[in-house]
Design an enzyme around this catalytic site. Sequence first.
Site, PDB file in Angstrom:
ATOM      1  N   GLY A  74       0.828  -1.208   0.000  1.00  0.00           N
ATOM      2  CA  GLY A  74       0.000   0.000   0.000  1.00  0.00           C
ATOM      3  C   GLY A  74       0.854   1.247   0.000  1.00  0.00           C
ATOM      4  O   GLY A  74       1.740   1.433  -0.845  1.00  0.00           O
ATOM      5  N   GLY A  75       0.585   2.128   0.982  1.00  0.00           N
ATOM      6  CA  GLY A  75       1.281   3.409   1.049  1.00  0.00           C
ATOM      7  C   GLY A  75       2.784   3.271   1.187  1.00  0.00           C
ATOM      8  O   GLY A  75       3.537   4.195   0.851  1.00  0.00           O
TER       9      GLY A  75
ATOM     10  N   GLY B  91      18.418   8.291 -35.199  1.00  0.00           N
ATOM     11  CA  GLY B  91      17.987   9.032 -34.014  1.00  0.00           C
ATOM     12  C   GLY B  91      18.861   8.714 -32.817  1.00  0.00           C
ATOM     13  O   GLY B  91      19.076   9.549 -31.938  1.00  0.00           O
ATOM     14  N   ALA B  92      19.373   7.481 -32.799  1.00  0.00           N
ATOM     15  CA  ALA B  92      20.207   7.086 -31.670  1.00  0.00           C
ATOM     16  C   ALA B  92      21.502   7.903 -31.632  1.00  0.00           C
ATOM     17  O   ALA B  92      22.043   8.186 -30.566  1.00  0.00           O
ATOM     18  CB  ALA B  92      20.484   5.602 -31.736  1.00  0.00           C
TER      19      ALA B  92
HETATM   20  C1  HXC Z   1      -1.826  -2.237  11.978  1.00  0.00           C
HETATM   21  C2  HXC Z   1      -0.656  -4.119  11.437  1.00  0.00           C
HETATM   22  C3  HXC Z   1      -0.662  -3.767  10.077  1.00  0.00           C
HETATM   23  C4  HXC Z   1      -1.308  -2.553   9.712  1.00  0.00           C
HETATM   24  C5  HXC Z   1       0.390  -5.630  10.260  1.00  0.00           C
HETATM   25  N1  HXC Z   1       0.004  -5.286  11.502  1.00  0.00           N
HETATM   26  N2  HXC Z   1      -0.016  -4.717   9.371  1.00  0.00           N
HETATM   27  N3  HXC Z   1      -1.223  -3.358  12.368  1.00  0.00           N
HETATM   28  N4  HXC Z   1      -1.875  -1.817  10.705  1.00  0.00           N
HETATM   29  N5  HXC Z   1      -1.323  -2.145   8.469  1.00  0.00           N
HETATM   30  C6  HXC Z   1       0.256  -6.004  12.728  1.00  0.00           C
HETATM   31  C7  HXC Z   1      -0.463  -7.353  12.756  1.00  0.00           C
HETATM   32  O1  HXC Z   1      -1.774  -7.172  13.245  1.00  0.00           O
HETATM   33  C8  HXC Z   1       0.404  -8.129  13.730  1.00  0.00           C
HETATM   34  O2  HXC Z   1       0.086  -7.723  15.048  1.00  0.00           O
HETATM   35  C9  HXC Z   1       1.788  -7.611  13.435  1.00  0.00           C
HETATM   36  O3  HXC Z   1       1.624  -6.364  12.778  1.00  0.00           O
HETATM   37  C10 HXC Z   1       2.577  -8.524  12.519  1.00  0.00           C
HETATM   38  O4  HXC Z   1       1.775  -8.836  11.406  1.00  0.00           O
HETATM   39  P1  HXC Z   1       1.596 -10.333  10.873  1.00  0.00           P
HETATM   40  O5  HXC Z   1       0.432 -10.310   9.973  1.00  0.00           O
HETATM   41  O6  HXC Z   1       1.628 -11.301  12.008  1.00  0.00           O
HETATM   42  O7  HXC Z   1       2.935 -10.522  10.024  1.00  0.00           O
HETATM   43  P2  HXC Z   1       3.150 -11.319   8.678  1.00  0.00           P
HETATM   44  O8  HXC Z   1       2.498 -12.668   8.753  1.00  0.00           O
HETATM   45  O9  HXC Z   1       4.599 -11.270   8.418  1.00  0.00           O
HETATM   46  O10 HXC Z   1       2.384 -10.489   7.553  1.00  0.00           O
HETATM   47  C11 HXC Z   1       2.820  -9.175   7.229  1.00  0.00           C
HETATM   48  C12 HXC Z   1       1.808  -8.479   6.297  1.00  0.00           C
HETATM   49  C13 HXC Z   1       0.387  -8.541   6.950  1.00  0.00           C
HETATM   50  C14 HXC Z   1       1.777  -9.200   4.963  1.00  0.00           C
HETATM   51  C15 HXC Z   1       2.280  -7.074   6.092  1.00  0.00           C
HETATM   52  O11 HXC Z   1       0.485  -8.120   8.289  1.00  0.00           O
HETATM   53  C16 HXC Z   1      -0.586  -7.666   6.235  1.00  0.00           C
HETATM   54  O12 HXC Z   1      -1.143  -8.082   5.214  1.00  0.00           O
HETATM   55  N6  HXC Z   1      -0.842  -6.507   6.796  1.00  0.00           N
HETATM   56  C17 HXC Z   1      -1.818  -5.563   6.216  1.00  0.00           C
HETATM   57  C18 HXC Z   1      -1.303  -4.921   4.967  1.00  0.00           C
HETATM   58  C19 HXC Z   1      -2.233  -3.849   4.461  1.00  0.00           C
HETATM   59  O13 HXC Z   1      -3.245  -4.180   3.815  1.00  0.00           O
HETATM   60  N7  HXC Z   1      -1.946  -2.594   4.840  1.00  0.00           N
HETATM   61  C20 HXC Z   1      -2.783  -1.468   4.511  1.00  0.00           C
HETATM   62  C21 HXC Z   1      -2.441  -1.050   3.107  1.00  0.00           C
HETATM   63  S1  HXC Z   1      -3.407   0.264   2.573  1.00  0.00           S
HETATM   64  P3  HXC Z   1       0.171  -8.692  16.292  1.00  0.00           P
HETATM   65  O14 HXC Z   1      -0.337  -7.849  17.415  1.00  0.00           O
HETATM   66  O15 HXC Z   1      -0.707  -9.853  15.954  1.00  0.00           O
HETATM   67  O16 HXC Z   1       1.592  -9.058  16.424  1.00  0.00           O
HETATM   68  C22 HXC Z   1      -2.410   1.555   2.654  1.00  0.00           C
HETATM   69  C23 HXC Z   1      -3.063   2.784   2.130  1.00  0.00           C
HETATM   70  C24 HXC Z   1      -2.120   3.948   2.241  1.00  0.00           C
HETATM   71  O17 HXC Z   1      -1.319   1.462   3.058  1.00  0.00           O
HETATM   72  C25 HXC Z   1      -2.104   4.729   0.981  1.00  0.00           C
HETATM   73  C26 HXC Z   1      -1.243   5.937   1.120  1.00  0.00           C
HETATM   74  C27 HXC Z   1      -0.861   6.455  -0.228  1.00  0.00           C
END
Ligand code: HXC
Length: 516
Positions: free
Chosen positions: A171-172, A406-407
């Site tokens: 994402g961001g 052109g190159a």
């Molecule tokens: C809050 C988050 C988080 C998030 C992970 N965690 N991503 N907390 N916000 N975005 C937390 C989990 O809940 C977990 O907490 C800990 O971090 C570790 O994550 P895991 O999932 O256990 O790790 P892993 O299996 O390695 O997976 C990593 C991951 C997955 C693939 C990144 O966590 C994931 O899919 N996260 C969400 C990604 C996402 O969709 N983000 C938003 C994108 S939108 P605990 O407490 O259980 O340890 C965006 C828009 C912005 O970013 C645009 C701006 C231009």
Amino acid sequence: MSRQRKLLELKELTEKALVGGGLKAIEKQHKKGKLTARERISLLLDPKSFEEVDALRTHECHEFGMEEKTYLGDGVVTGYGTIFGRLAFVYAFDFTVFGGSLSKTVGEKIAKIQDMAMKVGAPIIGINDSGGARIQEGVDSLAGYTNIFLRNVTASGVIPQLSAVVGPAAGGAVYSPALTDFVFMVKHSAYMFLTGPKIVKTVTHEDVTAEELGGARMHASKSGITHLTFDDEQSLFAAMREMFTYIPQNNMEEPPILESGDPIDRLDEELNYIIPENPGKPYDMRQVLKMVLDNGHFFEIQPLFAPNILIGFGRLNGKSVGIVANQPKHLAGVLDINSSVKGARFVRFCDAFNIPIITFEDVPGFMPGTVQEFGGVIRHGAKLLYAYAEATVPKLTVITRKAYGGAYCVMNSKQLRGDMIFSWPCAEIAVMGSEGATEIIFSREIRDAEKPKEKLHEKIEEYRERFANPYVAASKGFIDEVIEPRMTRYKLIKALEMLQNKRDENPPKKHGNIPL
Ligand code: HXC
């Protein structure tokens, strides 16, 4: 509280901050084969040089019971230190704290360090391992990202900005790396994508793994977003340190000079024989670069993307230079969409940071065909032309063989303010290749000949004799000197010395309008 207790309190807080999300989370991180933010910083910076900033900041979120879960420093470690003794700023996402997700606090910590780097004119490195926007914080997180992006853009061309991607960047988390000058990615544990495999499946019904969708190999070879990939984090940070030896602290400084011990008059006889007698045969331009650059060292960038052009850094008599070279070994070194974009971005980096550009040219022209034309090769090729034309750093060219059409114009020709254009004696400088040109201008003669095939060969030879050499261009001053190939290193070093105090500028303007 006694003074003793106050000191103890500080010690306890500092120790707590050092473990981020806690020992269990660190263990989990290691089990995934990833290093912690602090371990990464210690690989990047000189030993004991890191000074942390904002180690005691915490998030300010009160939604979803978040106030119960705070960690000192929140999801990022920020500060400054040195790389080979030169100041550098760094921010490293801490995956052990909410997956390194970006909270308001994380955004503010990074923006603060970006502002400091700009104020003092020093490079900044972002180490990315993050789950993206901190979901619990909503729009505060989006605002945090945007503040970082704005600073990435205002710092572009003022201080070098590098990114390491050593974990997820979803994402961001992808846009800041994409805005920086160079992206280094580790294989297997890192990936970058706007939307992950699950959303892809829902929207486009494609089945794709995270590795296929956004892994290091894909970004290095297909999207071109990643400049360098590594098997492990240790080699990634070692390479990043090396890159810093080629670049200045900011746009007002010169890159460092490192004595190489390689004599300026080292003549490599092999260069005289590297071009095959048959102009249709390839050779490896990397070998040419190795024979010319100090100690044979070429720090290549984006080796897997558009391999028909080579870009990277090297040194000549200790002075850092940016290399752009056609690679006859791949697609005869032809210019196409990807090679034009790859070359253009690098030329602009070198120009922004006072690094002379050396162009090695052997190019049969632009790639013809519907794929390229539909894809906008005109617009993308124009980027390379634009980048060379606007560059005001010392610009040298060595035409090793073909400079067609052109190159010829694009690859730092005399007319694009090329400072010194050297050519090897076997160069062929013409509007187009001999076969194509002959078939057009002698079409009637060939058609009407008793033996058309023989006539065609005769005319090709005639054309080659007349135009496929460097002397017509040299007689017009478009080539400054025709040189023996083995003299290339010496001639380039002499020209760089001559150009040391080069002054050239473009007219004042808000900014140009590069064909994006
Ligand atoms: C809050 C988050 C988080 C998030 C992970 N965690 N991503 N907390 N916000 N975005 C937390 C989990 O809940 C977990 O907490 C800990 O971090 C570790 O994550 P895991 O999932 O256990 O790790 P892993 O299996 O390695 O997976 C990593 C991951 C997955 C693939 C990144 O966590 C994931 O899919 N996260 C969400 C990604 C996402 O969709 N983000 C938003 C994108 S939108 P605990 O407490 O259980 O340890 C965006 C828009 C912005 O970013 C645009 C701006 C231009």
